[in-house]
Design an enzyme around this catalytic site. Structure first.
Site, PDB file in Angstrom:
ATOM      1  N   GLU A  32      -0.259 -37.683  -4.699  1.00 49.91           N
ATOM      2  CA  GLU A  32      -0.253 -36.970  -3.409  1.00 49.91           C
ATOM      3  C   GLU A  32      -0.135 -38.221  -2.224  1.00 49.91           C
ATOM      4  OE1 GLU A  32      -2.379 -32.824  -3.950  1.00 49.91           O
ATOM      5  OE2 GLU A  32      -3.738 -34.571  -3.728  1.00 49.91           O
TER       6      GLU A  32
ATOM      7  N   ASP B 129      -6.952 -33.819   4.752  1.00 50.96           N
ATOM      8  CA  ASP B 129      -6.107 -35.192   5.039  1.00 50.96           C
ATOM      9  C   ASP B 129      -5.995 -35.454   6.633  1.00 50.96           C
ATOM     10  OD1 ASP B 129      -5.790 -34.186   2.382  1.00 50.96           O
ATOM     11  OD2 ASP B 129      -3.795 -34.399   2.319  1.00 50.96           O
TER      12      ASP B 129
HETATM   13  C1  FRU Z   1      -3.928 -33.735  -0.484  1.00 53.80           C
HETATM   14  C2  FRU Z   1      -3.306 -32.588  -0.489  1.00 53.80           C
HETATM   15  C3  FRU Z   1      -1.938 -32.929   0.083  1.00 53.80           C
HETATM   16  C4  FRU Z   1      -1.274 -31.594   0.656  1.00 53.80           C
HETATM   17  C5  FRU Z   1      -2.438 -31.133   1.338  1.00 53.80           C
HETATM   18  C6  FRU Z   1      -2.805 -29.616   1.659  1.00 53.80           C
HETATM   19  O1  FRU Z   1      -5.482 -33.452  -0.371  1.00 53.80           O
HETATM   20  O2  FRU Z   1      -3.304 -31.816  -1.653  1.00 53.80           O
HETATM   21  O3  FRU Z   1      -0.937 -32.952  -1.311  1.00 53.80           O
HETATM   22  O4  FRU Z   1      -0.504 -31.648   1.573  1.00 53.80           O
HETATM   23  O5  FRU Z   1      -3.496 -31.463   0.490  1.00 53.80           O
HETATM   24  O6  FRU Z   1      -3.795 -29.354   2.539  1.00 53.80           O
END
Ligand code: FRU
Length: 509
Positions: free
Chosen positions: A234, A52
């Site tokens: 998320e 992300d």
């Molecule tokens: C989304 C996610 C988020 C988390 C991060 C962990 O892709 O799963 O929810 O904060 O990636 O790397």
């Protein structure tokens, strides 16, 4: 020509093109993974893993991009915040890692704000602090089967993001024993003069508010029984748009799995937000991007009326196993978001995405044609053995068509439209390497939202990705592909006749 020079030319050709036993041309073997797959105009980490985008903020003429990063391997691992900066959203400079895991946990996704009035008290000597708000994931807690391993922490920077100090009182928002409690996206809510945090909590979003980024109180929840629930929610983002004088709010919610074309995708909810509750206008499920490869996208902070989004150009289905070697994952191009009303007098809105205008300066126009009418096919190859990196088609007849990118080795990527179904598609079934994941070789589809007899289309094509923006960005699709040799040919085909008002083909500089 001297003999030695002739000899070296023949030898060079010999290396470049090898013949197999049956006389067919075999692929040149000198193309390495880096030159085959490292994108030209999409951000990638120098090495290691990325997911992300995090904490994106615009500050003093510079865009800051942080990202989920594991520098020591090309698969997901203990998360850091990697960092890069750019003056134009296109050319990025890698910066040292901004945040490292600590005893509270790994550094998961989150956001950054400029605390202009020093509400946090973390500023010094008149310098307004940059404050990052992120989830800390405590892996030993998760492994022990506990439910309190995701909490929100903050860190601040007094030197424009170069160095960060974690707040001594972390975490600032503890989980109420809910194991999915993460990805804080914070904005300043002007009408109520407070900070508002959107937080992903398993199957819904929770809103919290704070006067100082340190003490948080819960305002409300949204979405438990509404909208798409094929997976865990998320990375939310709360954005406000001015649509012809009407203030409209959009809540982005990424969800994995359960996307419209399998795996990860981002839905959005349109409504009203008063600093306390979010009231959706409709409960219809809407997707920001229908392709399989745009996830966890959020917007930059501190960009005024501009809403600029970058997404992670991958999908949790296969992100850890795509065939790149030194690094894994790229970001989408930055996209400018806007909201359009579908029907007058109704609160029916569509979220529209278009590549940011900053990209234009990096593309050279190679071909430009007007009033094109063709029988059944039209070459869009921009130069000998070169496909364009950007294709703009204006007023293309909205009949069945296929834009086929191909190489000499029977690999092809098809981007097209099916008029009877009113849908766009990206067919990567035969676009190269796909054996790393069963469902990768598939056709993704997306609805068309307009009924006009012609359409505008923009395609951005990099070494391993295509991004489609149709009807002025009303339908968007992003998809990865991994040819074993670059595509060298591009052809527009239609069963019907082709008619286009203008074609512009560009190469990335
Ligand atoms: C989304 C996610 C988020 C988390 C991060 C962990 O892709 O799963 O929810 O904060 O990636 O790397």
């Amino acid at each position: 020509m001297p003999f030695s020079s002739l000899f070296s030319r023949i030898f060079f050709l010999f290396i470049l093109v090898q013949y197999s036993a049956n006389g067919q041309v075999k692929k040149p073997s000198i193309i390495d993974n880096e030159s085959l797959y490292r994108p030209n105009f999409h951000f990638t980490p120098q090495k290691g893993w990325m997911n992300d985008p995090n904490g994106m903020i615009f500050l003093n003429g510079q865009y800051h991009l942080f990202y989920q990063h594991y520098p020591d391997a090309t698969v997901w691992g203990p998360m850091h915040w990697g960092q890069a900066t750019s003056k134009d959203l296109v050319q990025w400079e890698h910066q040292p890692i901004a945040l490292y895991p600590d005893s509270i946990g790994m550094i998961f996704s989150g956001s950054t704000v400029l605390d202009q009035n020093n509400t946090s008290g973390l500023g010094r000597g008149g310098i307004a602090p940059l404050v990052a708000i992120f989830t800390q994931h405590f892996m030993p807690g998760e492994k022990a089967g506990r439910t309190d391993f995701q909490n929100q922490s903050i860190a601040y920077s007094l030197d424009k993001g170069k160095t960060w100090t974690k707040y001594a009182g972390n975490p600032v928002l503890k989980t109420p024993n809910l194991k999915d409690f993460r990805d804080p996206k914070v904005i300043w809510h002007n009408p109520s003069q407070k900070w508002v945090m959107s937080l992903a909590v398993a199957n819904h979003i929770e809103f919290y508010s704070s006067p100082n980024l340190i003490n948080w109180s819960k305002e409300s929840e949204l979405g438990k029984d509404l909208f798409a629930h094929g997976g865990v929610w998320e990375c939310p983002d709360l954005l406000s748009f001015n649509v012809n004088g009407q203030n409209v709010w959009v809540l982005l919610v990424s969800m994995n799995p359960g996307g419209p074309n399998s795996g990860s995708a981002t839905q959005y909810i349109v409504g009203d937000f008063d600093g306390h509750v979010f009231k959706p206008f409709t409960t219809e499920i809407k997707w920001m991007d229908y392709g399989p490869d745009n996830y966890a996208g959020v917007s930059f902070s501190n960009t005024g009326d501009r809403k600029i989004l970058i997404g992670w150009m991958s999908n949790w289905n296969y992100a850890n196993i795509v065939p790149t070697e030194k690094w894994r994952s790229a970001m989408t191009v930055p996209r400018e978001l806007s909201l359009v009303k579908q029907k007058a007098n109704q609160n029916d809105f569509l979220l529209v995405s278009n590549p940011v205008k900053e990209l234009n300066a990096h593309f050279t126009k190679i071909v430009s044609k007007e009033n094109i009418v063709a029988e059944k096919e039209l070459s869009l190859t921009s130069a000998k053995n070169k496909i364009p990196n950007r294709i703009d088609l204006e007023n293309l007849k909205a009949t069945d068509f296929e834009i086929i990118f191909s190489n000499a080795y029977n690999e092809k990527l098809i981007v097209g439209y099916e008029a009877a179904k009113k849908q766009f598609f990206i067919d990567r079934r035969n676009a190269g390497v796909s054996n790393f994941y069963e469902g990768f070789a598939a056709i993704a589809t997306a609805p068309r939202f307009l009924a006009n007899t012609t359409m505008d289309l923009t395609l951005l094509i990099d070494k391993t990705s295509v991004e489609l923006f149709a009807d002025g960005g009303r339908t968007v699709m992003t998809a990865l592909f991994f040819p074993t040799y670059p595509f060298t040919n591009c052809m527009l085909k239609s069963k019907d006749s082709i008619s286009i008002k203008a074609i512009d083909l560009f190469s990335f500089k």
